[in-house]
Design an enzyme around this catalytic site. Structure first.
Site, PDB file in Angstrom:
ATOM      1  N   GLN A  43      -4.986  -5.385   6.955  1.00  0.00           N
ATOM      2  CA  GLN A  43      -5.949  -6.348   6.407  1.00  0.00           C
ATOM      3  C   GLN A  43      -5.874  -7.714   7.077  1.00  0.00           C
ATOM      4  O   GLN A  43      -6.517  -8.662   6.625  1.00  0.00           O
ATOM      5  CB  GLN A  43      -5.722  -6.499   4.884  1.00  0.00           C
ATOM      6  CG  GLN A  43      -5.904  -5.215   4.091  1.00  0.00           C
ATOM      7  CD  GLN A  43      -7.326  -4.691   4.067  1.00  0.00           C
ATOM      8  OE1 GLN A  43      -8.276  -5.377   4.435  1.00  0.00           O
ATOM      9  NE2 GLN A  43      -7.500  -3.449   3.656  1.00  0.00           N
ATOM     10  N   ASP A  65       2.643  -4.356   8.070  1.00  0.00           N
ATOM     11  CA  ASP A  65       1.402  -3.615   7.830  1.00  0.00           C
ATOM     12  C   ASP A  65       0.267  -4.626   7.959  1.00  0.00           C
ATOM     13  O   ASP A  65       0.034  -5.422   7.040  1.00  0.00           O
ATOM     14  CB  ASP A  65       1.462  -3.000   6.433  1.00  0.00           C
ATOM     15  CG  ASP A  65       0.139  -2.404   6.011  1.00  0.00           C
ATOM     16  OD1 ASP A  65       0.069  -1.840   4.912  1.00  0.00           O
ATOM     17  OD2 ASP A  65      -0.853  -2.512   6.769  1.00  0.00           O
ATOM     18  N   HIS A  79       0.857  -1.185   0.000  1.00  0.00           N
ATOM     19  CA  HIS A  79       0.000   0.000   0.000  1.00  0.00           C
ATOM     20  C   HIS A  79       0.898   1.242   0.000  1.00  0.00           C
ATOM     21  O   HIS A  79       2.018   1.200   0.498  1.00  0.00           O
ATOM     22  CB  HIS A  79      -0.868  -0.043   1.262  1.00  0.00           C
ATOM     23  CG  HIS A  79      -1.929   1.004   1.360  1.00  0.00           C
ATOM     24  ND1 HIS A  79      -1.658   2.282   1.788  1.00  0.00           N
ATOM     25  CD2 HIS A  79      -3.246   0.967   1.107  1.00  0.00           C
ATOM     26  CE1 HIS A  79      -2.776   2.977   1.805  1.00  0.00           C
ATOM     27  NE2 HIS A  79      -3.756   2.213   1.389  1.00  0.00           N
ATOM     28  N   LYS A 122     -10.949  -0.287  10.112  1.00  0.00           N
ATOM     29  CA  LYS A 122     -11.080  -1.519   9.331  1.00  0.00           C
ATOM     30  C   LYS A 122     -11.493  -2.706  10.190  1.00  0.00           C
ATOM     31  O   LYS A 122     -11.709  -3.800   9.681  1.00  0.00           O
ATOM     32  CB  LYS A 122      -9.752  -1.815   8.623  1.00  0.00           C
ATOM     33  CG  LYS A 122      -9.374  -0.754   7.609  1.00  0.00           C
ATOM     34  CD  LYS A 122      -8.144  -1.162   6.851  1.00  0.00           C
ATOM     35  CE  LYS A 122      -7.597  -0.017   6.054  1.00  0.00           C
ATOM     36  NZ  LYS A 122      -8.342   0.240   4.827  1.00  0.00           N
ATOM     37  N   CYS A 127      -4.774   2.474  -3.630  1.00  0.00           N
ATOM     38  CA  CYS A 127      -3.508   2.961  -3.035  1.00  0.00           C
ATOM     39  C   CYS A 127      -2.392   1.935  -3.226  1.00  0.00           C
ATOM     40  O   CYS A 127      -1.573   1.722  -2.328  1.00  0.00           O
ATOM     41  CB  CYS A 127      -3.676   3.284  -1.558  1.00  0.00           C
ATOM     42  SG  CYS A 127      -4.820   4.605  -1.245  1.00  0.00           S
TER      43      CYS A 127
HETATM   44  C1  LIG Z   1      -2.790  -2.932   3.442  1.00  0.00           C
HETATM   45  C2  LIG Z   1      -3.123  -1.513   3.862  1.00  0.00           C
HETATM   46  N1  LIG Z   1      -2.172  -0.766   4.464  1.00  0.00           N
HETATM   47  C3  LIG Z   1      -2.422   0.507   4.867  1.00  0.00           C
HETATM   48  C4  LIG Z   1      -3.658   1.080   4.662  1.00  0.00           C
HETATM   49  C5  LIG Z   1      -3.879   2.507   5.151  1.00  0.00           C
HETATM   50  O1  LIG Z   1      -4.801   2.506   6.210  1.00  0.00           O
HETATM   51  P1  LIG Z   1      -5.243   3.930   6.819  1.00  0.00           P
HETATM   52  O2  LIG Z   1      -4.008   4.555   7.350  1.00  0.00           O
HETATM   53  O3  LIG Z   1      -6.254   3.575   7.890  1.00  0.00           O
HETATM   54  O4  LIG Z   1      -5.846   4.691   5.684  1.00  0.00           O
HETATM   55  C6  LIG Z   1      -4.674   0.338   4.046  1.00  0.00           C
HETATM   56  C7  LIG Z   1      -6.037   0.963   3.783  1.00  0.00           C
HETATM   57  N2  LIG Z   1      -6.585   0.443   2.579  1.00  0.00           N
HETATM   58  C8  LIG Z   1      -7.560   1.022   1.887  1.00  0.00           C
HETATM   59  C9  LIG Z   1      -8.182   2.182   2.117  1.00  0.00           C
HETATM   60  O5  LIG Z   1      -9.142   2.303   1.120  1.00  0.00           O
HETATM   61  N3  LIG Z   1      -9.091   1.236   0.266  1.00  0.00           N
HETATM   62  C10 LIG Z   1      -8.116   0.428   0.727  1.00  0.00           C
HETATM   63  O6  LIG Z   1      -7.774  -0.652   0.216  1.00  0.00           O
HETATM   64  C11 LIG Z   1      -4.404  -0.989   3.647  1.00  0.00           C
HETATM   65  O7  LIG Z   1      -5.359  -1.753   3.069  1.00  0.00           O
END
Ligand SMILES: Cc1ncc(COP(=O)(O)O)c(CNc2co[nH]c2=O)c1O
Length: 416
Positions: free
Chosen positions: A205, A202, A125, A228, A371
């Protein structure tokens, strides 16, 4: 027939029982972007603001003591949820992205020097790539990228071969938000440590969807986001081994993170406070604590098992739709494929597809690069569509999606 987890939990998610503007019922399949929140989480946040809203840590009155206790209890819940050895190894951040930046600007700046190597996969990501690009400009450290195998999963053998005595940090996802692949973190952490490197995982997910045990995995840093995992937006966390956090300089300066402030210097608080400058997202952290209570009540193994089965149901039904190509490994090619499918339909732009699914059928999926632009370029595409499930989805949701997809493809093909 036994009531599925999806059916038994849906009553807790009022938002799922609505119709969209065209009168279709909502079919929410965008959980990899953000999850929905059960009433228990919403009530916990409301109760904080309604009953004991106050600032934390230094107030000497009842409300502040209550708010502090609940905030620190939320930290303890996060620690227990991922089996951290102590709650001081949990730093609350705005989200996973900020947690990764915290490691880059605190540990990274004080530990990386020119020609040091940071090993990353092409499937990461943006929040696991861009902070290290910025850090590379500041420190002269270089990024080394690991490719995918023919099965469209990160090439773990290549990762192991990329490690050397120049490697100082490995940054990898636990579960890909595009490929649905699951990396063998425990093995990768051992390889990293054998070369003297640290590993940041990370887990955005994975933490919402399976048992994650940071001590068993042996990771040095791990990040995730509340939104999430049934929690509010605005809060996420960094897990860091206590001895590493203790060695790190502050990330942001301000109140809370100090011990004493003089005109010419300051001394700093111990972790986690050292990394929590200013007034934290108190209500949101309490909401995350309620989300962890909710998930723990169901059981993460039960959630995972249900999602593997429902995810495979999605994969097998989607795979049969003419013109569909799904990215990432097939269920038979990997262990416990995550319950999401990124795909394209021949001759159809994913955004046209997602728009029609939404406006004609009430089906909410995502389209774009998620992303993960380097990954899309690596796959030779600009964008993809993605359906991503959570435990409150059901087989009927998948059936509704497939029917809507067939209709959407038929509609666009009628113009050819
Ligand atoms: C694997 C992964 N890493 C980092 C992030 C960043 O998370 P945040 O800091 O809470 O934004 C996401 C968010 N993924 C997604 C956000 O919208 N569509 C997506 O797939 C992610 O799926």
């Amino acid at each position: 027939a036994p009531v599925s987890l999806g059916h038994s939990t849906r009553p807790d998610f009022e938002i799922l029982h609505q119709k969209v503007p065209n009168g279709s019922k909502l079919v929410y399949l965008d959980n990899a972007a953000t999850s929905q929140k059960p009433s228990a989480v919403i009530d916990a946040v409301n109760n904080y603001y309604r009953s004991y809203n106050s600032n934390v840590h230094r107030g000497i009155h009842f409300l502040s003591a209550r708010a502090t206790d609940e905030y620190e209890m939320a930290r303890k819940k996060v620690a227990a949820f991922i089996n951290a050895s102590q709650s001081s190894e949990i730093v609350f951040t705005r989200n996973a992205t900020e947690a990764i930046n915290l490691v880059a600007y605190s540990w990274g700046i004080s530990n990386l020097k020119p020609k040091d190597e940071i090993v990353v996969t092409v499937a990461e990501h943006h929040s696991a790539i861009v902070p290290w690009q910025l850090l590379s400009e500041k420190t002269g450290a270089v990024l080394k990228f690991v490719s995918l195998t023919e099965d469209e999963v990160p090439d773990v053998k290549m990762l192991q071969e990329t490690l050397s005595n120049k490697t100082k940090l490995v940054v990898v996802h636990h579960v890909s938000n595009v490929l649905a692949s699951v990396l063998p973190i425990k093995e990768i952490a051992k390889w990293a440590h054998d070369t003297g490197a640290r590993i940041l995982v990370d887990a955005c997910q994975s933490v919402p969807h399976m048992v994650v045990d940071v001590q068993d995995l042996g990771v040095d840093f791990l990040v995730a986001s509340s939104h999430k995992m049934c929690g509010p937006t605005g809060v996420g966390f960094l897990y860091g081994k206590s001895e590493i956090l203790a060695s790190m300089p502050p990330f942001l300066g301000g109140g809370e993170m100090i011990s004493d402030v003089f005109l010419d210097h300051s001394t700093y608080a111990d972790p986690p406070s050292r990394f929590e400058a200013g007034t934290p997202a108190i209500g949101e952290a309490i909401g995350l604590g309620a989300a962890i209570d909710y998930l723990s009540e169901i059981g993460m193994q039960k959630i995972h098992d249900y999602e593997v089965e429902l995810g495979n149901y999605l994969y097998e039904n989607l795979r049969k739709v003419p013109g569909v190509g799904i990215y990432g490994p097939a269920p038979s090619q990997t262990v416990d494929r995550a319950a999401l499918c990124s795909f394209n339909v021949e001759g159809l732009h994913p955004t046209d597809l997602a728009t029609f699914l939404d406006q004609q059928h009430g089906v909410a999926i995502r389209s774009g690069h998620h992303c993960a632009q380097p990954l899309h370029r690596y796959l030779g595409i600009n964008a993809s569509a993605r359906a991503s499930l959570y435990f409150y989805n059901t087989k009927e949701d998948v059936d509704d999606f497939i029917r809507a997809l067939d209709d959407t493809i038929g509609f666009f093909n009628s113009f050819k």
